[in-house]
Design a protein around this motif. Sequence first.
Motif, PDB file in Angstrom:
ATOM      1  N   HIS A 162       0.863  -1.188   0.000  1.00  0.00           N
ATOM      2  CA  HIS A 162       0.000   0.000   0.000  1.00  0.00           C
ATOM      3  C   HIS A 162       0.893   1.230   0.000  1.00  0.00           C
ATOM      4  CE1 HIS A 162      -4.137   1.360   0.270  1.00  0.00           C
ATOM      5  NE2 HIS A 162      -3.774   2.304   1.116  1.00  0.00           N
ATOM      6  N   MET A 163       0.711   2.112  -0.969  1.00  0.00           N
ATOM      7  CA  MET A 163       1.639   3.221  -1.195  1.00  0.00           C
ATOM      8  C   MET A 163       1.126   4.572  -0.697  1.00  0.00           C
ATOM      9  SD  MET A 163       4.380   2.009  -2.810  1.00  0.00           S
ATOM     10  CE  MET A 163       5.082   3.319  -3.827  1.00  0.00           C
ATOM     11  N   SER A 164      -0.115   4.654  -0.242  1.00  0.00           N
ATOM     12  CA  SER A 164      -0.673   5.929   0.216  1.00  0.00           C
ATOM     13  C   SER A 164       0.173   6.504   1.346  1.00  0.00           C
ATOM     14  CB  SER A 164      -2.104   5.744   0.693  1.00  0.00           C
ATOM     15  OG  SER A 164      -2.601   6.924   1.272  1.00  0.00           O
ATOM     16  N   GLN A 165       0.345   7.820   1.338  1.00  0.00           N
ATOM     17  CA  GLN A 165       1.150   8.484   2.359  1.00  0.00           C
ATOM     18  C   GLN A 165       0.311   9.270   3.361  1.00  0.00           C
ATOM     19  OE1 GLN A 165       4.004  10.750   0.064  1.00  0.00           O
ATOM     20  NE2 GLN A 165       5.193   8.928  -0.461  1.00  0.00           N
ATOM     21  N   ASP A 166      -1.008   9.146   3.273  1.00  0.00           N
ATOM     22  CA  ASP A 166      -1.887   9.879   4.191  1.00  0.00           C
ATOM     23  C   ASP A 166      -3.188   9.093   4.315  1.00  0.00           C
ATOM     24  OD1 ASP A 166      -3.094  11.709   5.802  1.00  0.00           O
ATOM     25  OD2 ASP A 166      -3.443  13.207   4.251  1.00  0.00           O
ATOM     26  N   GLU A 167      -3.137   7.961   4.993  1.00  0.00           N
ATOM     27  CA  GLU A 167      -4.275   7.036   5.051  1.00  0.00           C
ATOM     28  C   GLU A 167      -4.981   7.194   6.396  1.00  0.00           C
ATOM     29  OE1 GLU A 167      -6.698   4.724   3.118  1.00  0.00           O
ATOM     30  OE2 GLU A 167      -4.699   4.921   2.256  1.00  0.00           O
ATOM     31  N   PRO A 168      -6.263   7.598   6.426  1.00  0.00           N
ATOM     32  CA  PRO A 168      -6.946   7.806   7.702  1.00  0.00           C
ATOM     33  C   PRO A 168      -6.996   6.553   8.573  1.00  0.00           C
ATOM     34  CG  PRO A 168      -8.184   8.805   5.912  1.00  0.00           C
ATOM     35  CD  PRO A 168      -7.091   8.000   5.269  1.00  0.00           C
ATOM     36  N   SER A 169      -7.357   5.423   7.994  1.00  0.00           N
ATOM     37  CA  SER A 169      -7.400   4.145   8.719  1.00  0.00           C
ATOM     38  C   SER A 169      -7.762   3.070   7.705  1.00  0.00           C
ATOM     39  CB  SER A 169      -8.430   4.174   9.851  1.00  0.00           C
ATOM     40  OG  SER A 169      -8.409   2.964  10.575  1.00  0.00           O
ATOM     41  N   ALA A 170      -6.762   2.452   7.142  1.00  0.00           N
ATOM     42  CA  ALA A 170      -6.980   1.578   5.987  1.00  0.00           C
ATOM     43  C   ALA A 170      -7.536   0.217   6.398  1.00  0.00           C
ATOM     44  CB  ALA A 170      -5.676   1.389   5.218  1.00  0.00           C
ATOM     45  N   ASN A 171      -8.761  -0.080   5.960  1.00  0.00           N
ATOM     46  CA  ASN A 171      -9.300  -1.422   6.158  1.00  0.00           C
ATOM     47  C   ASN A 171      -8.396  -2.469   5.527  1.00  0.00           C
ATOM     48  OD1 ASN A 171     -11.615   0.581   5.978  1.00  0.00           O
ATOM     49  ND2 ASN A 171     -12.696  -1.201   6.785  1.00  0.00           N
ATOM     50  N   ALA A 172      -7.809  -2.108   4.376  1.00  0.00           N
ATOM     51  CA  ALA A 172      -7.032  -3.093   3.633  1.00  0.00           C
ATOM     52  C   ALA A 172      -5.824  -3.583   4.419  1.00  0.00           C
ATOM     53  CB  ALA A 172      -6.596  -2.505   2.292  1.00  0.00           C
ATOM     54  N   TYR A 173      -5.152  -2.700   5.177  1.00  0.00           N
ATOM     55  CA  TYR A 173      -4.055  -3.152   6.043  1.00  0.00           C
ATOM     56  C   TYR A 173      -4.550  -4.274   6.961  1.00  0.00           C
ATOM     57  CZ  TYR A 173      -1.661   1.405   5.252  1.00  0.00           C
ATOM     58  OH  TYR A 173      -1.057   2.507   4.719  1.00  0.00           O
ATOM     59  N   LEU A 174      -5.694  -4.003   7.593  1.00  0.00           N
ATOM     60  CA  LEU A 174      -6.211  -4.906   8.610  1.00  0.00           C
ATOM     61  C   LEU A 174      -6.668  -6.221   7.997  1.00  0.00           C
ATOM     62  CD1 LEU A 174      -8.245  -2.245  10.624  1.00  0.00           C
ATOM     63  CD2 LEU A 174      -5.833  -2.885  10.861  1.00  0.00           C
TER      64      LEU A 174
END
Length: 350
Positions: A257-269
């Motif tokens: 995941h390359m986003s540099q400003d992610e509020p709270s990524a479901n995808a990480y979880l």
Amino acid sequence: MVRGAEVAFESVAREIARTPGYSVTLVGSGAERAGEPYEYRKAGCIRREKFEKWPSMPYLRGHYVYEELTFSPGLWRSYSPGEFDVTVTCGYPYVSWILRRGRSKGGPKHIYVTQNGDWVCTAGNWEFKHFACDGLICTNPQYYERHKERWPSVLIPNGVDPDVFHPGPVDRAAFGLPAGAPVALMVSALIPSKRVVEGIRAAAQVEGLHLMVAGDGELREEVARVGRELMGERFHNSTFPRSRMPDLYRCADVFLHMSQDEPSANAYLEAMSTGLPVVAHDWEVVRWTLGGQGVVVDTNDFAAVANGIREALTRRTEKDVAGRREMICGRFAWKSIAGDYCRFFREVVG
């Protein structure tokens, strides 16, 4: 395609509706799902993809807000303030304004969630000067520290269902992926802030790596072109129904995941719950979310990202997977997240 905010709201609504003493009404634009514990009311809209080339201006800042505007008439008809004690949204301006109507007559408390960022809380011009809420759910600690003095606030991240997203047997052929090669997965809207094209450029540097990009958005043509040019047959790009996503995660070896400003990524979880190592941008919110279970790099440096992928591919042992699962079940299960929502609701309603 079901996006992160929709997944989060539906998951929270489901768990709260199962909690004794709570009645939940969910207003949305999709098809009704059988067997859900909440009441569903449909309000139609025109999909945001139709507005991708429309002009951006105050009160209509991009295709997301155009879509929200078309959703508003149905929401207005579906919503009666007297029915509810609390309203919750991450939509602004139109959804938020509609849910706050009737305030002069003692309407329900209004809670805003920073699913899509906290910019609506910080800007003070044009439509943003009208922002207000009775409670703010901050999806990461950075947002909480910014706003806790101005609004009644609480820190509640997004979550995941560990019983759905879990390690298991894989069927790569069902997704057109090779059986013997390492596979990196990106799950993302194809928009500039997600930096999917940059992810392709970095992944292309890892010899033998296949990359699956699951998502759609305004950059779909550029993503497909760059993927074919740099990775050829090692590049895969498609969209999938929500029901197939757990199996897709299980087909991968590493999540990027390359986003540099992610509020709270479901995808990480979802990735960690499935056992995958995550490679993501090195900043405080990502470090807090991953809890030491991921590989954080400067995603401006494609060579560093490529090395991060190589490192992540070595972190697939049973001990690694168990550590990620333990963290997810302890911090990010939707059932406990919904409990945090309920406690905040009670505080706000008083």
